[in-house]
Scaffold this motif. Structure first.
Motif, PDB file in Angstrom:
ATOM      1  N   GLU A 271      12.328  15.260  81.168  1.00  0.00           N
ATOM      2  CA  GLU A 271      12.611  14.125  81.826  1.00  0.00           C
ATOM      3  C   GLU A 271      11.985  13.075  80.751  1.00  0.00           C
ATOM      4  OE1 GLU A 271      13.256  13.248  85.840  1.00  0.00           O
ATOM      5  OE2 GLU A 271      15.073  14.589  85.475  1.00  0.00           O
ATOM      6  N   GLY A 272      10.778  13.252  80.480  1.00  0.00           N
ATOM      7  CA  GLY A 272      10.285  12.440  79.616  1.00  0.00           C
ATOM      8  C   GLY A 272      10.553  12.215  78.285  1.00  0.00           C
ATOM      9  N   LEU A 273      11.215  13.636  77.933  1.00  0.00           N
ATOM     10  CA  LEU A 273      11.546  13.418  76.648  1.00  0.00           C
ATOM     11  C   LEU A 273      13.163  12.864  76.378  1.00  0.00           C
ATOM     12  CD1 LEU A 273      10.552  16.757  75.064  1.00  0.00           C
ATOM     13  CD2 LEU A 273       9.725  14.752  74.236  1.00  0.00           C
ATOM     14  N   GLY A 274      13.716  12.510  77.597  1.00  0.00           N
ATOM     15  CA  GLY A 274      15.018  12.278  77.663  1.00  0.00           C
ATOM     16  C   GLY A 274      15.911  13.030  77.994  1.00  0.00           C
ATOM     17  N   ILE A 275      15.501  14.474  78.229  1.00  0.00           N
ATOM     18  CA  ILE A 275      16.841  15.426  78.575  1.00  0.00           C
ATOM     19  C   ILE A 275      17.296  15.114  79.923  1.00  0.00           C
ATOM     20  CG2 ILE A 275      17.082  17.947  78.957  1.00  0.00           C
ATOM     21  CD1 ILE A 275      14.690  18.303  76.962  1.00  0.00           C
ATOM     22  N   ALA A 276      18.762  15.173  80.072  1.00  0.00           N
ATOM     23  CA  ALA A 276      19.207  15.158  81.309  1.00  0.00           C
ATOM     24  C   ALA A 276      19.602  16.626  81.744  1.00  0.00           C
ATOM     25  CB  ALA A 276      20.706  14.320  81.307  1.00  0.00           C
ATOM     26  N   TRP A 277      18.745  17.229  82.486  1.00  0.00           N
ATOM     27  CA  TRP A 277      18.695  18.582  83.142  1.00  0.00           C
ATOM     28  C   TRP A 277      20.032  18.851  83.691  1.00  0.00           C
ATOM     29  CZ3 TRP A 277      15.514  21.782  80.621  1.00  0.00           C
ATOM     30  CH2 TRP A 277      14.291  21.301  80.528  1.00  0.00           C
ATOM     31  N   PRO A 278      20.798  19.965  83.342  1.00  0.00           N
ATOM     32  CA  PRO A 278      22.004  20.226  84.201  1.00  0.00           C
ATOM     33  C   PRO A 278      21.745  20.681  85.475  1.00  0.00           C
ATOM     34  CG  PRO A 278      21.570  21.870  82.472  1.00  0.00           C
ATOM     35  CD  PRO A 278      20.681  20.762  82.170  1.00  0.00           C
ATOM     36  N   GLY A 279      22.438  20.284  86.363  1.00  0.00           N
ATOM     37  CA  GLY A 279      21.974  20.549  87.732  1.00  0.00           C
ATOM     38  C   GLY A 279      20.945  19.738  88.523  1.00  0.00           C
ATOM     39  N   GLY A 280      20.303  18.963  87.617  1.00  0.00           N
ATOM     40  CA  GLY A 280      19.372  17.857  88.192  1.00  0.00           C
ATOM     41  C   GLY A 280      18.054  18.760  88.649  1.00  0.00           C
ATOM     42  N   ASP A 281      17.733  18.607  89.705  1.00  0.00           N
ATOM     43  CA  ASP A 281      16.592  19.332  90.505  1.00  0.00           C
ATOM     44  C   ASP A 281      16.483  20.632  90.617  1.00  0.00           C
ATOM     45  OD1 ASP A 281      15.553  16.682  90.768  1.00  0.00           O
ATOM     46  OD2 ASP A 281      15.677  16.779  92.928  1.00  0.00           O
ATOM     47  N   LEU A 282      17.908  21.268  90.699  1.00  0.00           N
ATOM     48  CA  LEU A 282      18.041  22.783  90.764  1.00  0.00           C
ATOM     49  C   LEU A 282      17.541  23.318  89.475  1.00  0.00           C
ATOM     50  CD1 LEU A 282      21.671  23.061  92.129  1.00  0.00           C
ATOM     51  CD2 LEU A 282      19.415  23.740  93.064  1.00  0.00           C
ATOM     52  N   MET A 283      17.122  22.689  88.114  1.00  0.00           N
ATOM     53  CA  MET A 283      16.624  23.048  87.163  1.00  0.00           C
ATOM     54  C   MET A 283      15.199  23.792  87.448  1.00  0.00           C
ATOM     55  SD  MET A 283      17.243  24.302  84.429  1.00  0.00           S
ATOM     56  CE  MET A 283      18.936  23.807  83.726  1.00  0.00           C
ATOM     57  N   LEU A 284      14.544  22.956  88.367  1.00  0.00           N
ATOM     58  CA  LEU A 284      13.298  23.646  88.730  1.00  0.00           C
ATOM     59  C   LEU A 284      13.264  25.013  89.241  1.00  0.00           C
ATOM     60  CD1 LEU A 284      11.725  20.555  91.130  1.00  0.00           C
ATOM     61  CD2 LEU A 284      10.847  21.607  89.102  1.00  0.00           C
ATOM     62  N   LEU A 285      14.334  25.324  90.002  1.00  0.00           N
ATOM     63  CA  LEU A 285      14.436  26.695  90.414  1.00  0.00           C
ATOM     64  C   LEU A 285      14.589  27.577  89.423  1.00  0.00           C
ATOM     65  CD1 LEU A 285      16.643  26.394  93.628  1.00  0.00           C
ATOM     66  CD2 LEU A 285      13.946  26.630  93.494  1.00  0.00           C
ATOM     67  N   VAL A 286      15.485  27.365  88.232  1.00  0.00           N
ATOM     68  CA  VAL A 286      15.484  28.214  87.240  1.00  0.00           C
ATOM     69  C   VAL A 286      14.238  28.356  86.512  1.00  0.00           C
ATOM     70  CG1 VAL A 286      16.779  28.350  84.980  1.00  0.00           C
ATOM     71  CG2 VAL A 286      18.072  27.399  87.017  1.00  0.00           C
ATOM     72  N   SER A 287      13.565  27.245  86.200  1.00  0.00           N
ATOM     73  CA  SER A 287      12.350  27.136  85.378  1.00  0.00           C
ATOM     74  C   SER A 287      11.274  27.876  86.340  1.00  0.00           C
ATOM     75  CB  SER A 287      11.824  25.685  85.191  1.00  0.00           C
ATOM     76  OG  SER A 287      10.694  25.561  84.488  1.00  0.00           O
ATOM     77  N   ALA A 288      11.202  27.710  87.543  1.00  0.00           N
ATOM     78  CA  ALA A 288      10.343  28.783  88.375  1.00  0.00           C
ATOM     79  C   ALA A 288      10.570  30.170  88.153  1.00  0.00           C
ATOM     80  CB  ALA A 288      10.275  28.210  89.958  1.00  0.00           C
ATOM     81  N   ALA A 289      11.868  30.425  88.111  1.00  0.00           N
ATOM     82  CA  ALA A 289      12.211  31.811  88.213  1.00  0.00           C
ATOM     83  C   ALA A 289      11.923  32.534  86.771  1.00  0.00           C
ATOM     84  CB  ALA A 289      13.999  31.937  88.239  1.00  0.00           C
ATOM     85  N   LEU A 290      12.103  31.675  85.678  1.00  0.00           N
ATOM     86  CA  LEU A 290      11.599  32.247  84.273  1.00  0.00           C
ATOM     87  C   LEU A 290       9.954  32.461  84.332  1.00  0.00           C
ATOM     88  CD1 LEU A 290      13.802  30.034  81.984  1.00  0.00           C
ATOM     89  CD2 LEU A 290      14.041  32.474  82.366  1.00  0.00           C
ATOM     90  N   PHE A 291       9.406  31.500  84.810  1.00  0.00           N
ATOM     91  CA  PHE A 291       7.989  31.641  84.970  1.00  0.00           C
ATOM     92  C   PHE A 291       7.285  32.906  85.798  1.00  0.00           C
ATOM     93  CE2 PHE A 291       7.446  27.190  83.310  1.00  0.00           C
ATOM     94  CZ  PHE A 291       6.806  27.657  82.120  1.00  0.00           C
ATOM     95  N   LEU A 292       8.107  33.160  86.981  1.00  0.00           N
ATOM     96  CA  LEU A 292       7.830  34.092  87.887  1.00  0.00           C
ATOM     97  C   LEU A 292       7.898  35.386  87.145  1.00  0.00           C
ATOM     98  CD1 LEU A 292       7.023  35.020  90.861  1.00  0.00           C
ATOM     99  CD2 LEU A 292       9.257  35.133  91.299  1.00  0.00           C
ATOM    100  N   GLY A 293       9.176  35.261  86.305  1.00  0.00           N
ATOM    101  CA  GLY A 293       9.500  36.778  85.640  1.00  0.00           C
ATOM    102  C   GLY A 293       8.552  36.976  84.629  1.00  0.00           C
TER     103      GLY A 293
END
Lengths: 249, 114
Positions: free
Chosen positions: A209-231
């Motif tokens: 967000e700081g770099l100006g990226i509009a994440w697809p799915g908004g806050d849902l991208m938090l879950l995707v990112s968390a899943a990748l880090f968990l993996g």
């Protein structure tokens, strides 16, 4: 109106991280109290809390003046440094590469260290115990403050995140007051692993967000990112365990 | 003075526990920023952050584990102990007191893992 779907990850991260930190501070304060008395230990802990409160008031006002994108960028980098650091250590601990954090051992070491500092003078405040307790509360509290600011400031969630941290303090202190011994049964590494995943996911999200990226799915991208880090964390722990077993064999 | 030094060291340690990991994170942030400056679509920078960070973590853990070389003992377990672990475990993240001793269990630490 507060959206709890957005606030829940921030509150959860603040609660879990604060639980870990308060357990660590509680162990040191308890050791100071057991070896040198409750009065100086509580005085030191209160001094540490007062210093932290002052820092929060000061930095809380400064944060309002920082542009939101710069704040997200800065907090994103710091969250990644902090969260991935926790996740790395948790994975290495789970793999048996570094030893687990043991509150009983820390309590015993601190008690020995405080016992070696000579007898306290009657009637005077024991500075050794007060400084030890103050330092523990300040250092662990600083991490709590950082986490609360980091997960809450980017979206105006400072209050819910603070409530999550306060709830953790209340729970740990209540249990601590009941059992009056180090809380060694808390699954600290699992908590640190979970918090590392959440903070790292927040870090990537804020950075984007700081770099100006509009994440697809908004806050849902938090879950995707968390899943990748968990993996990554789980695979890392498995690889570390495998390496450890190979070395032992 | 010592108190302030310890405080400063603790603050630094909060963010830079492992120098290689910290440098890697900064490199990923710089790479994401560069893709944006180069005029590439924003999702490229997003992809760099989203995939680069977990991969960096995986590589760092693997490397740290491989570098932790130390004389070790084989795990000793009592045959009579039906449940050697006394620590709660979720997904194997807590090894418990009955698990195999890690290479650092005697108290010494290598430079590889801090």
């Amino acid at each position: 109106m507060l959206m709890w779907s957005a606030a829940a990850p921030a509150v959860g991260a603040a609660f879990l991280a604060s639980t870990v930190e308060v357990v660590e501070a509680f162990t040191i304060v308890l050791a100071a109290a057991a070896m040198r008395g409750w009065r100086p230990a509580l005085f030191g802990a209160a001094s540490g809390l007062a210093t932290l409160a002052g820092a929060v008031l000061l930095f809380g006002r400064l944060i309002d003046r920082v542009p939101i994108h710069a704040l997200q960028l800065l907090i994103g980098i710091l969250l990644l440094l902090f969260g991935m650091g926790w996740l790395r250590k948790a994975a290495l601990r789970a793999g048996g590469v570094i030893p687990l954090h043991d509150e009983d051992t820390i309590f015993a070491k601190e008690a020995v260290r405080l016992g070696e500092r000579g007898p306290r003078l009657k009637g005077s405040l024991d500075l050794v115990a007060a400084i030890t307790a103050c330092k523990a509360v300040m250092l662990e509290g600083l991490e709590v403050v950082f986490i609360v600011i980091a997960v809450g400031a980017g979206r105006g969630l400072l209050l819910p995140a603070s409530l999550g941290a306060l709830a953790a303090c209340a729970v740990v202190l209540m249990i601590g007051a009941l059992v009056r011994r180090p809380l060694s049964r808390v699954p600290e590494n699992t908590l640190k692993f979970a918090v590392g995943v959440m903070l790292s996911a927040f870090g990537v999200f804020w950075l984007g967000e700081g770099l100006g990226i509009a994440w697809p799915g908004g806050d849902l991208m938090l879950l995707v990112s968390a899943a990748l880090f968990l993996g990554a964390g789980l695979i890392g722990a498995a690889l570390a365990r495998e390496t450890n077993v190979e070395i032992v064999a | 003075m010592r108190f302030l030094r310890e405080l400063a060291a603790e603050l630094l340690g909060m963010f830079v526990g492992d120098g290689r990991l910290a440098m890697g994170i900064l490199a990923i942030v710089a790479a994401a920023e560069l893709t944006r400056d180069a005029g590439l679509p924003p999702y490229v920078a997003g992809g760099v952050l989203l995939l680069g960070s977990p991969l960096l973590l995986l590589e760092n853990v693997r490397r740290s584990a491989a570098q932790s070389r130390k004389p070790l003992q084989a795990p000793r377990r009592s045959a009579s102990s039906a449940n050697p672990s006394t620590t709660m475990s979720v997904a194997g993240l807590e090894m418990g007191s009955g698990g195999p001793p890690g290479p650092h269990s005697s108290g010494r630490r290598t430079k590889a893992v801090r």
